[in-house]
Scaffold this motif. Structure first.
Motif, mmCIF file in Angstrom:
data_model
loop_
_atom_site.group_PDB
_atom_site.id
_atom_site.type_symbol
_atom_site.label_atom_id
_atom_site.label_comp_id
_atom_site.label_asym_id
_atom_site.label_seq_id
_atom_site.Cartn_x
_atom_site.Cartn_y
_atom_site.Cartn_z
ATOM 1 N N ILE A 247 0.723 -0.872 -0.083
ATOM 2 C CA ILE A 247 0.165 0.096 -0.098
ATOM 3 C C ILE A 247 0.482 1.514 -0.067
ATOM 4 O O ILE A 247 0.923 2.098 -0.572
ATOM 5 C CB ILE A 247 -0.974 -0.056 1.253
ATOM 6 C CG1 ILE A 247 -1.728 -1.405 1.289
ATOM 7 C CG2 ILE A 247 -1.453 0.850 1.558
ATOM 8 C CD1 ILE A 247 -2.950 -1.309 2.116
ATOM 9 N N HIS A 248 2.395 1.021 0.253
ATOM 10 C CA HIS A 248 2.818 2.278 0.860
ATOM 11 C C HIS A 248 3.409 3.135 -0.231
ATOM 12 O O HIS A 248 3.470 3.925 -1.417
ATOM 13 C CB HIS A 248 3.969 1.661 1.844
ATOM 14 C CG HIS A 248 4.654 2.846 2.019
ATOM 15 N ND1 HIS A 248 4.765 4.513 2.292
ATOM 16 C CD2 HIS A 248 6.635 3.513 2.013
ATOM 17 C CE1 HIS A 248 6.041 5.093 2.753
ATOM 18 N NE2 HIS A 248 6.870 4.353 2.287
ATOM 19 N N ASN A 249 4.019 1.935 -0.661
ATOM 20 C CA ASN A 249 4.796 1.814 -2.204
ATOM 21 C C ASN A 249 3.862 1.855 -3.323
ATOM 22 O O ASN A 249 4.211 2.864 -3.786
ATOM 23 C CB ASN A 249 5.328 -0.096 -2.721
ATOM 24 C CG ASN A 249 6.514 0.275 -1.834
ATOM 25 O OD1 ASN A 249 7.061 0.889 -1.138
ATOM 26 N ND2 ASN A 249 6.904 -1.035 -2.031
ATOM 27 N N THR A 250 2.872 2.356 -3.288
ATOM 28 C CA THR A 250 1.653 2.310 -4.395
ATOM 29 C C THR A 250 1.246 3.785 -4.469
ATOM 30 O O THR A 250 1.421 4.627 -5.303
ATOM 31 C CB THR A 250 0.141 1.807 -4.203
ATOM 32 O OG1 THR A 250 0.432 0.171 -4.385
ATOM 33 C CG2 THR A 250 -0.866 2.103 -5.337
ATOM 34 N N GLN A 251 1.315 4.657 -3.123
ATOM 35 C CA GLN A 251 0.949 5.614 -2.800
ATOM 36 C C GLN A 251 1.995 6.556 -2.812
ATOM 37 O O GLN A 251 1.851 7.275 -3.607
ATOM 38 C CB GLN A 251 0.598 5.837 -1.218
ATOM 39 C CG GLN A 251 -0.170 5.712 -0.521
ATOM 40 C CD GLN A 251 -0.882 5.696 0.983
ATOM 41 O OE1 GLN A 251 -0.392 5.794 1.264
ATOM 42 N NE2 GLN A 251 -1.857 5.368 1.133
ATOM 43 N N MET A 252 3.445 5.611 -2.772
ATOM 44 C CA MET A 252 4.814 6.247 -3.619
ATOM 45 C C MET A 252 4.904 7.161 -4.615
ATOM 46 O O MET A 252 5.366 7.621 -5.088
ATOM 47 C CB MET A 252 5.662 5.594 -2.778
ATOM 48 C CG MET A 252 5.933 6.113 -0.736
ATOM 49 S SD MET A 252 7.050 7.503 -0.468
ATOM 50 C CE MET A 252 8.130 7.505 -1.497
ATOM 51 N N TYR A 253 4.511 5.526 -5.146
ATOM 52 C CA TYR A 253 4.200 5.589 -7.266
ATOM 53 C C TYR A 253 3.050 6.979 -7.172
ATOM 54 O O TYR A 253 4.081 7.621 -7.953
ATOM 55 C CB TYR A 253 4.042 4.126 -7.090
ATOM 56 C CG TYR A 253 3.790 4.077 -8.907
ATOM 57 C CD1 TYR A 253 4.918 3.939 -9.323
ATOM 58 C CD2 TYR A 253 2.524 4.268 -9.503
ATOM 59 C CE1 TYR A 253 5.558 3.995 -10.902
ATOM 60 C CE2 TYR A 253 2.522 4.392 -10.875
ATOM 61 C CZ TYR A 253 3.917 3.549 -11.792
ATOM 62 O OH TYR A 253 3.942 3.480 -13.083
ATOM 63 N N GLU A 254 2.644 6.624 -7.164
ATOM 64 C CA GLU A 254 1.500 7.450 -7.120
ATOM 65 C C GLU A 254 1.982 9.250 -6.994
ATOM 66 O O GLU A 254 1.936 10.603 -7.967
ATOM 67 C CB GLU A 254 -0.003 7.480 -6.648
ATOM 68 C CG GLU A 254 -0.716 6.024 -6.917
ATOM 69 C CD GLU A 254 -1.990 6.141 -6.370
ATOM 70 O OE1 GLU A 254 -1.833 7.589 -5.593
ATOM 71 O OE2 GLU A 254 -3.061 5.387 -6.262
ATOM 72 N N SER A 255 2.789 8.945 -5.916
ATOM 73 C CA SER A 255 3.603 10.879 -5.375
ATOM 74 C C SER A 255 3.946 10.572 -6.668
ATOM 75 O O SER A 255 4.926 12.056 -7.231
ATOM 76 C CB SER A 255 3.692 11.389 -4.346
ATOM 77 O OG SER A 255 3.090 10.516 -2.927
ATOM 78 N N ALA A 256 5.409 10.090 -6.832
ATOM 79 C CA ALA A 256 6.280 9.927 -7.925
ATOM 80 C C ALA A 256 5.846 10.522 -9.547
ATOM 81 O O ALA A 256 6.528 11.028 -9.999
ATOM 82 C CB ALA A 256 7.709 9.087 -8.048
ATOM 83 N N CYS A 257 4.539 9.868 -9.795
ATOM 84 C CA CYS A 257 4.316 9.838 -11.209
ATOM 85 C C CYS A 257 4.322 11.654 -11.262
ATOM 86 O O CYS A 257 4.183 12.561 -11.753
ATOM 87 C CB CYS A 257 3.043 9.001 -11.475
ATOM 88 S SG CYS A 257 3.273 7.086 -11.699
ATOM 89 N N LYS A 258 3.539 12.429 -10.031
ATOM 90 C CA LYS A 258 3.273 13.437 -9.862
ATOM 91 C C LYS A 258 3.686 14.446 -10.044
ATOM 92 O O LYS A 258 3.945 15.347 -11.168
ATOM 93 C CB LYS A 258 1.928 13.637 -9.198
ATOM 94 C CG LYS A 258 0.584 12.901 -8.784
ATOM 95 C CD LYS A 258 -0.252 13.777 -7.477
ATOM 96 C CE LYS A 258 -1.161 13.084 -7.342
ATOM 97 N NZ LYS A 258 -2.407 13.365 -6.185
#
Length: 485
Positions: free
Chosen positions: A28-39
């Motif tokens: 879950i944390h990595n998914t959130q981090m990935y979304e932040s990185a994409c932004k």
């Protein structure tokens, strides 16, 4: 707690459950981090697009330059080591740059679209900040010296066409986005650039700016190169720009000197070629020191003013005492510091280069000539004169005019002021009258004392002596100021 089959959970079951829970949490944390990185990547892309748009020359300016005739290299004096840009307009600086590419036949050889070249030159010019010295004009002068070294200095015989292209591009881009402060200042202030690059901070930034412009819309002058040629030319550009860091120069200098001492004449190996190109870049970067004196002292003043601005920032922001060459309060020492700069960096480099490649001897000869002028100015500073505050810094000492306060009576006299007590005359030598010419308690050299005496006696006539005698003050009014020059 029991399982569905009625058996109890074992320690192993608990460990597996905990590991699975951690795994799910990390997922879950990595998914959130990935979304932040994409932004963040999207924001960065938008920022780069905006910067690229504003950093790129306008279509109108590009079309105008594309349609203009390009004067000859001779009309700009491009083949000479005494090239001067002072009288060139900004438009002429761009035309002169195009002429260098034309004279090297780079446009035809590498199929550079002419409009792309014009836009790239204008974009490079646009990305130099209006600082006092490390600006577009400096980049042009460095590129012109490289052009003169290649053509007049016959260094092109050691270079491939691709290397010539890379060297000219490196010269034009070697100080892109310079802020008027050096690497040491970036480290002291812990600037974002210093965080990005721990060594050769500004030089890495200059190269990154160069890459950014090349990657901007319609600015890639390397677009028709093969992948292999593109890799080679970018390596030349990067190495050449990083070589302009004097710290890198000092690291490589001894190895270059050793090759010269060994009688090296084959510079075609990759390592030796990179070393030679680095020395050429430094020679071009400091080539203002070899220009005609009227150019050299004007450029030196620009350099000093930029350095003093950094020194002021160090005092204000860091509450630190700047080094001598950046200390506005020690500006009188600049002529002597220029002599030191010539002796430590310029002359050794130009000497070894001109001994090996004799056609670039004008760089060595011009530097030697300017050293004499700086030494002469250093002597004048010993006499109390401040060159940095003068519009012309090579004016003879006798020609400087002092502003006389109206409420003080001045008396023009010769060296020998009469009616002085014998005891006082014994205690004060003739040079004691020149206390106002001494700087910070420094002792005047024998040559300086001789020059002062010769100047004063040469200007004294019998009529002057008679007038002086008539104007000699009595003991009561002896405290009136005597103007000795």
């Amino acid at each position: 707690m029991q399982q569905d089959n009625g058996t109890s959970f074992t320690d192993s079951d608990v460990s597996i459950f905990e590991a699975f829970a951690i795994f799910c949490g990390l997922g879950i944390h990595n998914t959130q981090m990935y979304e932040s990185a994409c932004k963040l990547m999207a924001k960065q892309k938008v920022a780069l697009e905006c910067l690229s748009y504003h950093a790129t020359a306008s279509n109108d300016d590009t079309l105008r330059l594309t349609s203009e005739p390009i004067p000859s290299a001779e009309s700009y004096n491009l083949y000479s080591f005494t090239f001067i840009d002072f009288d060139l307009t900004d438009e002429d600086t761009c035309r002169a740059t195009i002429r260098m590419f034309k004279q090297c036949d780079l446009i035809q050889k590498f199929h550079i679209p002419y409009e792309v070249l014009c836009r790239w030159i204008l974009s490079v010019k646009k990305n130099y900040r209006p600082v006092k010295y490390h600006n577009w004009r400096h980049a042009l002068n460095v590129a012109q010296t490289m052009f003169a070294m290649l053509k007049t200095g016959k260094m092109e015989q050691f270079m491939t066409d691709l290397e010539i292209l890379g060297l000219l591009v490196a010269c034009l881009c070697h100080d892109l986005d310079h802020r008027g402060t050096n690497n040491a200042f970036q480290m002291k202030t812990e600037s974002p650039l210093a965080i990005l690059y721990s060594t050769s901070t500004m030089e890495h930034h200059h190269f990154d700016q160069c890459v950014m412009i090349l990657n901007s819309d319609s600015n890639n002058i390397f677009q028709n190169l093969s992948m292999e040629d593109y890799r080679k030319v970018m390596k030349v550009v990067e190495s050449a720009i990083l070589s302009t860091d004097l710290a890198v120069y000092f690291k490589k200098k001894n190895k270059f000197m050793e090759l010269i001492d060994e009688g090296e004449f084959d510079w075609q190996s990759e390592e030796k070629k990179e070393l030679l190109c680095g020395m050429m870049m430094t020679a071009c970067d400091v080539s203002a020191i070899a220009k005609p004196w009227e150019v050299q002292h004007r450029v030196a003043k620009l350099v000093a003013d930029e350095f003093f601005d950094q020194g002021d920032l160090e005092r204000l922001q860091l509450n630190q005492q700047p080094v001598a060459m950046m200390d506005r309060e020690r500006k009188d020492e600049l002529p002597q510091m220029q002599v030191g700069f010539i002796d430590v960096i310029c002359l050794p480099l130009y000497k070894v280069l001109s001994d090996t490649f004799p056609w670039i001897m004008p760089l060595y000869e011009g530097t030697m000539e300017n050293k004499k002028h700086w030494q002469d100015l250093a002597e004048k500073v010993e006499m109390g004169l401040t060159w940095i505050d003068r519009d012309t810094i090579d004016e003879p000492v006798e020609e400087f005019v002092s502003y006389e306060p109206k409420d003080i009576e001045f008396t023009v006299t010769t060296l020998n002021c009469a009616h002085v007590d014998r005891k006082e005359a014994a205690e004060k030598s003739t040079l004691g009258r020149f206390a106002s010419l001494r700087k910070g308690g420094r002792t005047l050299t024998k040559g300086v004392r001789h020059r002062i005496s010769r100047s004063l006696y040469a200007r004294s006539t019998p009529e002057d002596a008679a007038k002086s005698k008539a104007l000699i003050p009595d003991r009561k009014s002896r405290n009136k100021l005597c103007l000795l020059i």
